[in-house]
Motif scaffolding. Structure first.
Motif, mmCIF file in Angstrom:
data_model
loop_
_atom_site.group_PDB
_atom_site.id
_atom_site.type_symbol
_atom_site.label_atom_id
_atom_site.label_comp_id
_atom_site.label_asym_id
_atom_site.label_seq_id
_atom_site.Cartn_x
_atom_site.Cartn_y
_atom_site.Cartn_z
ATOM 1 N N PHE A 109 36.608 33.428 45.795
ATOM 2 C CA PHE A 109 36.947 34.329 44.697
ATOM 3 C C PHE A 109 37.599 33.510 43.588
ATOM 4 C CE2 PHE A 109 39.747 34.603 48.370
ATOM 5 C CZ PHE A 109 40.950 34.122 47.876
ATOM 6 N N PRO A 110 37.557 34.003 42.356
ATOM 7 C CA PRO A 110 38.140 33.251 41.240
ATOM 8 C C PRO A 110 39.663 33.170 41.340
ATOM 9 C CG PRO A 110 36.648 34.981 40.467
ATOM 10 C CD PRO A 110 36.892 35.233 41.918
ATOM 11 N N THR A 111 40.212 32.116 40.774
ATOM 12 C CA THR A 111 41.659 31.983 40.648
ATOM 13 C C THR A 111 42.090 32.781 39.421
ATOM 14 O OG1 THR A 111 41.475 29.739 41.521
ATOM 15 C CG2 THR A 111 43.575 30.354 40.528
ATOM 16 N N THR A 112 42.804 33.874 39.653
ATOM 17 C CA THR A 112 43.278 34.705 38.541
ATOM 18 C C THR A 112 44.803 34.629 38.508
ATOM 19 O OG1 THR A 112 43.142 36.663 39.988
ATOM 20 C CG2 THR A 112 41.236 36.185 38.576
ATOM 21 N N THR A 113 45.484 35.730 38.662
ATOM 22 C CA THR A 113 46.947 35.707 38.730
ATOM 23 C C THR A 113 47.376 35.347 40.154
ATOM 24 O OG1 THR A 113 47.114 38.031 39.363
ATOM 25 C CG2 THR A 113 47.086 37.522 36.998
ATOM 26 N N PRO A 114 48.600 34.850 40.322
ATOM 27 C CA PRO A 114 49.063 34.554 41.677
ATOM 28 C C PRO A 114 49.014 35.772 42.594
ATOM 29 C CG PRO A 114 50.511 33.528 40.076
ATOM 30 C CD PRO A 114 49.570 34.406 39.295
ATOM 31 N N GLU A 115 49.449 36.917 42.115
ATOM 32 C CA GLU A 115 49.503 38.104 42.971
ATOM 33 C C GLU A 115 48.108 38.505 43.437
ATOM 34 O OE1 GLU A 115 50.930 37.786 40.009
ATOM 35 O OE2 GLU A 115 53.025 37.587 40.659
#
Length: 295
Positions: free
Chosen positions: A31-37
């Motif tokens: 999956f893409p790296t988005t926000t940490p949460e």
């Protein structure tokens, strides 16, 4: 059957897997790296679902982008340090994953984990002193000396060293927000796009971009050899998939060092090679960390 979890936690995307050995992946996701949460939530949910399906792991290895606090003595072990990745500075990667999964966490930078994997199963087999360099969204280097990772003020950040400018590249400012025209600022994938206006994959093999690219990466390789005495510099990452680029870097690095200490590899000399594990080096490095965690 002992199962292990692995996470290749890159700045662009994350890959998670459940292993029962190097050649057996029982489940995987990406999956893409988005926000940490959101990103950590996806990883935690994957391992929780695998546990419910009867594939629970007790140890998870994380090969993580950085800068990263990797020394266990560091008061913020497992945290992302100041980074160019928006929202990620200060993120407690190890702590959030441990709390969310209930697993023991073994963590290293993505490049150091890849170096362990290459030493165990790939292009570094038989050598205790190697460097693994990835060239992609950023440029990073993991160092193993005597088979052990190098820690000090932080982990090595060789991509941010300086190199003499290529004579056809004197006006490009570089893209590193911290240092401008460091090697990462001049030779990473975003630097290629900024300089030439197209993705690196769209540049033909005979484009002048590749001589400039090899120039900077050769200085990186030569500096690693001269400062750390590694016997092999292993290049991986998406940019290094370019046909002939590793060979160009190897030839230029050898020319930079010249006859000084140029015995055969393993006899006092060095060589520059491509990654033996390809783009799986980081994920297999995470498996290596999980299997070899000191618990």
């Amino acid at each position: 059957m002992a199962l292990f979890g692995g996470i290749d936690a890159g700045g662009t995307s994350w890959r998670c897997a459940v292993f029962d050995g190097k050649d057996s992946i029982l489940a995987r996701t990406a999956f893409p790296t988005t926000t940490p949460e959101e990103t950590l939530g996806h990883a935690i949910a994957f391992f929780q679902a695998e546990a419910q399906a009867g594939r629970a792991v007790k140890r998870i290895g994380i090969a993580c982008f950085g800068p990263l606090a990797v020394n266990p003595a560091h008061p913020r072990w497992g945290h992302i340090l100041a980074t160019t990745k928006p929202h990620w500075s200060g993120t407690d990667v190890a702590g959030m994953l441990a709390r969310g999964t209930g697993c023991t966490i073994a963590l290293e930078t993505d490049v150091t984990a890849a170096a362990f994997a290459e030493r165990a199963w790939g292009a570094g087999r038989g050598l205790d002193d190697i460097a693994y360099v990835t060239v992609g969204t950023g440029i990073g280097a993991g160092l193993l000396l005597g088979g052990k990772p190098v820690w000090g003020t932080m982990h090595p950040e060789a991509g941010h060293m300086r190199a003499p400018r290529h004579y056809d590249d004197l006006t490009f400012a570089g893209v590193c927000p911290f240092h401008g025209d460091c090697i990462e600022g001049l030779a990473s994938a975003p630097a290629l796009v900024a300089r030439w206006g197209v993705q690196a994959s769209d540049l033909p093999d005979d484009h002048p971009a590749w001589d400039i690219e090899a120039h900077y990466l050769a200085h990186l390789a030569a500096n690693l050899v001269l400062t750390t005495a590694v016997k092999r510099v292993i290049f991986g990452g998406g940019v290094m998939a370019r046909n002939g680029l590793v060979r160009r870097v190897a030839d230029k690095a050898a020319a930079l060092i010249g006859p000084y200490g140029t015995a055969a590899p393993g006899e006092g000399g060095f060589d520059v090679v491509g990654a033996g594990l390809g783009l799986d080096a980081g994920l297999l490095g995470a498996l290596w960390l999980a299997e070899n965690a000191l618990v």
